[in-house]
Design an enzyme around this catalytic site. Sequence first.
Site, PDB file in Angstrom:
ATOM      1  N   LEU A  40      -8.338  -5.702  11.434  1.00  0.00           N
ATOM      2  CA  LEU A  40      -8.474  -5.394  10.011  1.00  0.00           C
ATOM      3  C   LEU A  40      -8.320  -6.638   9.149  1.00  0.00           C
ATOM      4  CD1 LEU A  40      -6.635  -1.961   9.529  1.00  0.00           C
ATOM      5  CD2 LEU A  40      -8.948  -2.447  10.339  1.00  0.00           C
ATOM      6  N   THR A  42       8.680   0.129  16.305  1.00  0.00           N
ATOM      7  CA  THR A  42       9.632   1.141  15.870  1.00  0.00           C
ATOM      8  C   THR A  42       8.992   2.506  16.083  1.00  0.00           C
ATOM      9  OG1 THR A  42      10.455  -0.391  14.187  1.00  0.00           O
ATOM     10  CG2 THR A  42      11.115   1.919  13.984  1.00  0.00           C
ATOM     11  N   LYS A  76       0.810  -1.211   0.000  1.00  0.00           N
ATOM     12  CA  LYS A  76       0.000   0.000   0.000  1.00  0.00           C
ATOM     13  C   LYS A  76       0.851   1.273   0.000  1.00  0.00           C
ATOM     14  CE  LYS A  76      -4.090  -2.083   2.077  1.00  0.00           C
ATOM     15  NZ  LYS A  76      -5.129  -1.986   3.120  1.00  0.00           N
TER      16      LYS A  76
END
Length: 277
Positions: free
Chosen positions: A221, A155, A68
Amino acid sequence: MTSSVRLGVFGNPVAHSLSPTIHSLFAELRDERILYERMLATPANFPKAVAQFFRDGGTGANVTLPFKEQAAQLANTLTERARVAGAVNTLMKVSSGFVVGDNTDGEGFVKDLSRKGFHVSGCSLVLLGSGGSARGVLSALLSLNPAKVYLVNRTLEKAQALKQLLVDLSVPGAENIQVVSNADSINEKVDAVVNATSSSLHNIDIPLPQNFADDAWGYDLMYSDNATHFLKQLERAGIKSRADGLGMLIEQAASSYQLWMGGERPDTTFVMSKIRV
């Protein structure tokens, strides 16, 4: 006979994708002819594969994990919501020959939350992950006026960069994002948690907040025929209101289909009844 409109989805993995079935049902509803393919790619060959698809007469393509963010770099131009997300899930060829990148994930997500009665306004919400999927839904979540959003990513720099992007773009509510590296470091009671990582794809546990409100809800999701790994985690944590991403998948697909084919948005209720019986 009218020729079929060529559509497809790029991903890795992609063999499991329900997108061909969903879009075929939309076409059946609207009495239109499409050819919708699954297209496996790698990060190295993804740009060439997309270019070849459109050269060969492709009209539009969906983009799923892990491409994406890469797709946002390939498009000749981005819609506003794709630019805000920094990620693209819908590519379409326009009359000028340019490829436009859009992101219908946020719209699909919000529509599915509304359908399921999951409230965001005034809530303390945790979003797990800051990759392309998280980017697609974060600004849409902010538009629903949560009291606070914890953006969780191992991160920290990646999550901080995403927050800064939204702040720089003056997205309302972006200043309320709190970046943390681990969800179990969150001390306050959480009203909702959304998983935008690939943990369910790999069947691995992901750290959860320590305290949930009594009526908290959770959303993955990812989607599956059975409960996803993340939804099983939520069940063990006592979260009663849970949903996977199938509804979002269908809703975002309807938005993509409308962009490619024009006309009214397809009936997602019909498609949901066919996909999950």
